[in-house]
Design a protein around this motif. Structure first.
Motif, PDB file in Angstrom:
ATOM      1  N   GLN A 317       0.816  -1.218   0.000  1.00 55.92           N
ATOM      2  CA  GLN A 317       0.000   0.000   0.000  1.00 55.92           C
ATOM      3  C   GLN A 317       0.851   1.269   0.000  1.00 55.92           C
ATOM      4  O   GLN A 317       0.333   2.349  -0.282  1.00 55.92           O
ATOM      5  N   TRP A 318       2.134   1.139   0.297  1.00 54.24           N
ATOM      6  CA  TRP A 318       3.007   2.314   0.387  1.00 54.24           C
ATOM      7  C   TRP A 318       3.274   2.926  -0.980  1.00 54.24           C
ATOM      8  O   TRP A 318       3.569   2.210  -1.952  1.00 54.24           O
ATOM      9  N   LEU A 319       3.234   4.233  -1.044  1.00 54.12           N
ATOM     10  CA  LEU A 319       3.710   4.969  -2.205  1.00 54.12           C
ATOM     11  C   LEU A 319       5.088   5.517  -1.852  1.00 54.12           C
ATOM     12  O   LEU A 319       5.227   6.424  -1.033  1.00 54.12           O
ATOM     13  N   ARG A 320       6.112   4.926  -2.454  1.00 61.08           N
ATOM     14  CA  ARG A 320       7.489   5.395  -2.269  1.00 61.08           C
ATOM     15  C   ARG A 320       7.883   6.198  -3.492  1.00 61.08           C
ATOM     16  O   ARG A 320       7.631   5.764  -4.622  1.00 61.08           O
ATOM     17  N   PHE A 321       8.493   7.353  -3.273  1.00 62.05           N
ATOM     18  CA  PHE A 321       8.747   8.202  -4.429  1.00 62.05           C
ATOM     19  C   PHE A 321      10.088   8.932  -4.363  1.00 62.05           C
ATOM     20  O   PHE A 321      10.592   9.278  -3.293  1.00 62.05           O
ATOM     21  N   HIS A 322      10.618   9.127  -5.550  1.00 62.87           N
ATOM     22  CA  HIS A 322      11.780   9.980  -5.777  1.00 62.87           C
ATOM     23  C   HIS A 322      11.274  11.341  -6.236  1.00 62.87           C
ATOM     24  O   HIS A 322      10.236  11.446  -6.876  1.00 62.87           O
ATOM     25  N   THR A 323      11.993  12.381  -5.894  1.00 65.97           N
ATOM     26  CA  THR A 323      11.622  13.728  -6.313  1.00 65.97           C
ATOM     27  C   THR A 323      12.796  14.391  -7.004  1.00 65.97           C
ATOM     28  O   THR A 323      13.950  14.203  -6.606  1.00 65.97           O
ATOM     29  N   GLN A 324      12.493  15.163  -8.024  1.00 63.25           N
ATOM     30  CA  GLN A 324      13.486  16.034  -8.656  1.00 63.25           C
ATOM     31  C   GLN A 324      12.934  17.451  -8.644  1.00 63.25           C
ATOM     32  O   GLN A 324      11.744  17.671  -8.903  1.00 63.25           O
ATOM     33  N   THR A 325      13.776  18.392  -8.302  1.00 63.70           N
ATOM     34  CA  THR A 325      13.343  19.782  -8.336  1.00 63.70           C
ATOM     35  C   THR A 325      13.005  20.177  -9.772  1.00 63.70           C
ATOM     36  O   THR A 325      13.452  19.555 -10.727  1.00 63.70           O
ATOM     37  N   ALA A 326      12.211  21.226  -9.920  1.00 64.89           N
ATOM     38  CA  ALA A 326      11.581  21.531 -11.207  1.00 64.89           C
ATOM     39  C   ALA A 326      12.551  22.179 -12.191  1.00 64.89           C
ATOM     40  O   ALA A 326      12.882  23.360 -12.064  1.00 64.89           O
ATOM     41  N   GLY A 327      12.957  21.425 -13.185  1.00 67.49           N
ATOM     42  CA  GLY A 327      13.798  21.989 -14.232  1.00 67.49           C
ATOM     43  C   GLY A 327      13.117  23.142 -14.949  1.00 67.49           C
ATOM     44  O   GLY A 327      13.754  24.126 -15.335  1.00 67.49           O
ATOM     45  N   VAL A 328      11.794  23.029 -15.100  1.00 64.23           N
ATOM     46  CA  VAL A 328      11.052  24.052 -15.835  1.00 64.23           C
ATOM     47  C   VAL A 328      10.992  25.370 -15.056  1.00 64.23           C
ATOM     48  O   VAL A 328      10.679  26.409 -15.641  1.00 64.23           O
ATOM     49  N   GLU A 345      12.444  24.228  -3.516  1.00 67.66           N
ATOM     50  CA  GLU A 345      11.781  23.025  -4.041  1.00 67.66           C
ATOM     51  C   GLU A 345      12.256  21.768  -3.325  1.00 67.66           C
ATOM     52  O   GLU A 345      11.461  20.857  -3.032  1.00 67.66           O
ATOM     53  N   ALA A 346      13.554  21.713  -3.015  1.00 69.25           N
ATOM     54  CA  ALA A 346      14.095  20.564  -2.291  1.00 69.25           C
ATOM     55  C   ALA A 346      13.511  20.486  -0.891  1.00 69.25           C
ATOM     56  O   ALA A 346      13.165  19.403  -0.398  1.00 69.25           O
ATOM     57  N   LEU A 347      13.388  21.630  -0.237  1.00 63.56           N
ATOM     58  CA  LEU A 347      12.811  21.653   1.109  1.00 63.56           C
ATOM     59  C   LEU A 347      11.359  21.197   1.086  1.00 63.56           C
ATOM     60  O   LEU A 347      10.906  20.463   1.975  1.00 63.56           O
ATOM     61  N   ALA A 348      10.603  21.601   0.057  1.00 63.18           N
ATOM     62  CA  ALA A 348       9.221  21.142  -0.070  1.00 63.18           C
ATOM     63  C   ALA A 348       9.168  19.624  -0.211  1.00 63.18           C
ATOM     64  O   ALA A 348       8.307  18.956   0.383  1.00 63.18           O
ATOM     65  N   ALA A 349      10.079  19.056  -1.009  1.00 62.73           N
ATOM     66  CA  ALA A 349      10.109  17.605  -1.183  1.00 62.73           C
ATOM     67  C   ALA A 349      10.377  16.893   0.137  1.00 62.73           C
ATOM     68  O   ALA A 349       9.745  15.879   0.461  1.00 62.73           O
ATOM     69  N   VAL A 350      11.299  17.429   0.911  1.00 60.54           N
ATOM     70  CA  VAL A 350      11.642  16.820   2.196  1.00 60.54           C
ATOM     71  C   VAL A 350      10.473  16.929   3.168  1.00 60.54           C
ATOM     72  O   VAL A 350      10.116  15.960   3.851  1.00 60.54           O
ATOM     73  N   LEU A 351       9.863  18.098   3.250  1.00 62.07           N
ATOM     74  CA  LEU A 351       8.721  18.274   4.147  1.00 62.07           C
ATOM     75  C   LEU A 351       7.520  17.458   3.683  1.00 62.07           C
ATOM     76  O   LEU A 351       6.627  17.149   4.472  1.00 62.07           O
ATOM     77  N   GLY A 352       7.496  17.093   2.402  1.00 63.70           N
ATOM     78  CA  GLY A 352       6.454  16.208   1.881  1.00 63.70           C
ATOM     79  C   GLY A 352       6.780  14.742   2.036  1.00 63.70           C
ATOM     80  O   GLY A 352       5.963  13.882   1.694  1.00 63.70           O
ATOM     81  N   LEU A 357      15.989  12.115  -3.539  1.00 61.93           N
ATOM     82  CA  LEU A 357      15.882  13.468  -4.072  1.00 61.93           C
ATOM     83  C   LEU A 357      17.063  13.789  -4.982  1.00 61.93           C
ATOM     84  O   LEU A 357      18.208  13.466  -4.677  1.00 61.93           O
ATOM     85  N   HIS A 358      16.734  14.425  -6.102  1.00 62.15           N
ATOM     86  CA  HIS A 358      17.740  15.051  -6.974  1.00 62.15           C
ATOM     87  C   HIS A 358      17.508  16.549  -6.965  1.00 62.15           C
ATOM     88  O   HIS A 358      16.376  17.012  -7.129  1.00 62.15           O
ATOM     89  N   THR A 359      18.571  17.309  -6.785  1.00 67.97           N
ATOM     90  CA  THR A 359      18.487  18.765  -6.866  1.00 67.97           C
ATOM     91  C   THR A 359      19.163  19.230  -8.153  1.00 67.97           C
ATOM     92  O   THR A 359      20.299  18.857  -8.444  1.00 67.97           O
ATOM     93  N   ASN A 360      18.448  20.071  -8.920  1.00 68.18           N
ATOM     94  CA  ASN A 360      18.968  20.556 -10.189  1.00 68.18           C
ATOM     95  C   ASN A 360      20.109  21.558  -9.990  1.00 68.18           C
ATOM     96  O   ASN A 360      20.170  22.248  -8.971  1.00 68.18           O
ATOM     97  N   ALA A 361      20.947  21.652 -10.997  1.00 69.34           N
ATOM     98  CA  ALA A 361      22.062  22.597 -10.970  1.00 69.34           C
ATOM     99  C   ALA A 361      21.638  23.929 -11.567  1.00 69.34           C
ATOM    100  O   ALA A 361      20.724  24.008 -12.388  1.00 69.34           O
ATOM    101  N   LEU A 362      22.316  24.988 -11.169  1.00 70.14           N
ATOM    102  CA  LEU A 362      21.913  26.341 -11.551  1.00 70.14           C
ATOM    103  C   LEU A 362      22.064  26.618 -13.041  1.00 70.14           C
ATOM    104  O   LEU A 362      21.423  27.525 -13.576  1.00 70.14           O
TER     105      LEU A 362
END
Length: 584
Positions: A317-328, A345-352, A357-362
């Motif tokens: 029943q678990w939803l396990r997920f990876h998150t990537q910050t928004a490239g767009v 965006e990374a902080l939102a993913a963690v609090l969610g 997690l992948h964090t995009n480069a500048l």
């Protein structure tokens, strides 16, 4: 365990609080809570979670507040940086940099020819080799990609869908060559073909042959590689194409339900194969909306898996997920602002409650990340993990009136979209009528015909009719209109445009990468036993024409150094290529 100020009036032993306390204490006794400092910066003791006797707590169905009673005290999210460029040797060096500086897992970015099942010397690959990811033509490239990186010790994610299965076979053969039993491998393969038709457009065949391959892969992994997750259902590309948060949530979960129906159509046990399904979400810049989206996703998935598809175990029943910050969300203008956007965006993913997690480069709006930009992206996660204290308390925003209301609203919007998808397939059943849907699922179980599966039928019809695309296009148009009117604002783009920002030094992939890759591929073909390659591909096609699982023959082809293009071309000749209908 919690202080008196957080207590409600109920003190019964079976209260929600007491059940959570029992789960947490059990994890503590089993050594599944990390032995590190969980106090505030000022040294204040804080509880692992907060709530009332009646409220939902972390680790309890429907898992709105997280999968584990311990939150990140038990295990922090995996820092999994997406990387790939040039040839396999160059990307291998970047992987070693990421792992050496604290990355917890790898995520492979492939170049466009690989994503489309083409060899580097294919005329359609000209000018594209190594430019948006790493070039992989055969298992030798996979060997170089992970040279010096024991595949049994690191979890690896591969973001590829159309030719995902042959690429995965190359990965398994590479593990064999390292002396590792493929059965112990852990990681994730994207393989999500539904989202390709909906958003990303990197398919090879029509949906049905792809689903055949995915079904074979699911069966193979359940039997042979139980810890590996053969599907990562992706909302990321749907959101990047312009969808709203609710559309990303609903389309992604609906696709996931489609893959559950695929497993059931193969006669697989949902409690066995469902834990092998994972998810991949976008974390956009609207902080609270994203947190609510992740919470709603867990709740909806758990409810459907239990009530519609009959999953009995919590893991199923678990939803396990990876998150990537928004490239767009990144901008070419004032690119250093992208560090701030990515951090939010990374902080939102963690609090969610993200699991990795992948964090995009500048600099990703301009090129593939430079080494310095990649390091800043990595350090962004590490600052959040090590300095902010957000990992101390599970779901710290749970109970917030705003976050709870947003969670409920996104859930309601998702159900309204489920109704539309079901209606695409001719169903009149409400997506909230779980009892009727469950009866339809029981009736269809073991049947391969997609027409008998309620969500799959709606998805396939929605793809055929272009419904998903039109919904995303309309959402993207509405946002762009608001942006151009100044109703929505992007710093450096339509407000606060003056800047002292200088041009960035960006990563450039030399044309020599393509020249060298094509030359090496030619030598590779000359040095192999062509008869063995032909025989293995022939057996793969025999399996494709019948009911046998295609994975064993495909593995043999990869062991013989059959190229990705040769395997995919043979299947294109057998199954045909898919052409999206023109729409205006």
């Amino acid at each position: 365990m919690a202080d008196d100020n957080s207590k409600g009036s109920t003190t019964e032993a079976d209260s929600a609080r007491s059940r959570w306390e029992q789960r947490y204490e059990k994890s503590l006794a089993q050594g599944r809570v990390r032995d590190i400092d969980f106090t505030t910066l000022s040294g204040m003791e804080v509880e692992p979670a907060y709530g009332t006797d009646e409220s939902e707590w972390p680790g309890e169905f429907p898992f709105t507040r997280g999968l584990y009673a311990t939150g990140y005290r038990g295990r922090a999210w995996t820092i999994r940086q997406f990387a790939g460029f040039g040839n396999a040797k160059q990307t291998n060096e970047r992987y070693k940099m990421i792992l050496g500086r604290g990355g917890g897992g790898l995520s492979v970015a492939f170049d466009m020819p690989t994503l489309m099942g083409r060899d580097s010397d294919d005329p359609k690959s000209l000018g594209e080799v190594g430019h948006c990811g790493v070039a992989v033509d055969s298992t030798v490239d996979m060997d170089a990609l992970f040279d010096g990186i024991p595949l049994g010790d690191v979890t690896t994610s591969m973001t590829i869908s159309g030719p995902a299965v042959p690429v995965f076979c190359m990965y398994l053969v590479s593990a064999e060559r390292q002396g590792i039993d493929p059965g112990v491998l852990n990681g994730t393969l994207q393989t999500d073909i539904f989202k390709e038709y909906i958003a990303q457009k990197e398919w090879l065949f029509a949906p049905e042959p792809h689903l055949r391959l995915i079904g074979d892969l699911m069966e193979y992994c359940v039997e042979k590689i139980p810890d590996y997750k053969p599907l990562s259902v992706s909302g990321y590309h749907i959101r990047e194409a312009g969808s709203t948060a609710a559309q990303e949530l609903a389309f992604t979960l609906a696709d996931g339900f489609g893959y559950v129906e695929l497993g059931l159509s193969r006669g697989l046990d949902v409690d066995v194969f469902a834990p092998g399904l994972s998810f991949f979400f976008d974390s956009h810049v609207d902080f609270f909306e994203e947190i609510a989206k992740f919470r709603a996703a867990r709740r909806i998935w758990a409810t459907w898996l239990r009530d519609v598809y009959g999953a009995k175990s919590e893991k199923a029943q678990w939803l396990r997920f990876h998150t990537q910050t928004a490239g767009v969300s990144l901008t070419a203008q004032q690119p250093y602002n992208n560090v701030v956007r990515t951090g939010i965006e990374a902080l939102a993913a963690v609090l969610g409650g993200t699991n990795s997690l992948h964090t995009n480069a500048l600099d990703e709006t301009l090129a593939l990340p430079s080494e310095q930009a990649a390091e800043i992206a990595l350090r962004t996660q590490q600052v959040i993990m090590e300095e902010t204290g957000v990992a101390n308390v599970a779901d710290p925003l749970g109970g917030s009136w705003y976050v709870e209301e947003l969670t409920d609203k996104l859930e309601a919007e998702a159900y309204a979209i489920f109704d539309q998808i079901l209606a695409q397939g001719g169903s009149t059943t409400s997506s909230r009528d779980h009892e009727t849907l469950a009866a339809q699922v029981r009736e269809a179980t073991g049947k391969a015909d997609a027409a008998v599966w309620p969500m799959t039928r709606g998805i396939l019809r929605g793809i055929e009719e272009g419904w998903f695309m039109s919904e995303i296009a309309e959402a993207a148009f509405q946002y762009q209109t608001a942006l151009e009117k100044g109703e929505k604002r992007i710093v450096g783009v339509n407000c606060h445009e003056q800047s002292v920002t200088h041009e960035l030094e960006i990563l450039r992939v030399s044309h020599e990468v393509e020249v060298d890759q094509v030359r090496d591929l030619s030598k590779r073909r000359e040095g192999r036993d062509q008869a063995v390659v032909d025989e293995a591909i022939g057996r793969m096609l025999e399996a494709a024409r019948g009911d046998a699982n295609m994975i064993p023959a495909m593995l043999d082809a990869c062991r013989a150094e059959a190229t990705l293009g040769e395997i995919c071309d043979a299947l294109r000749a057998e199954w045909g290529e898919y052409r999206e209908p023109a729409r205006f």
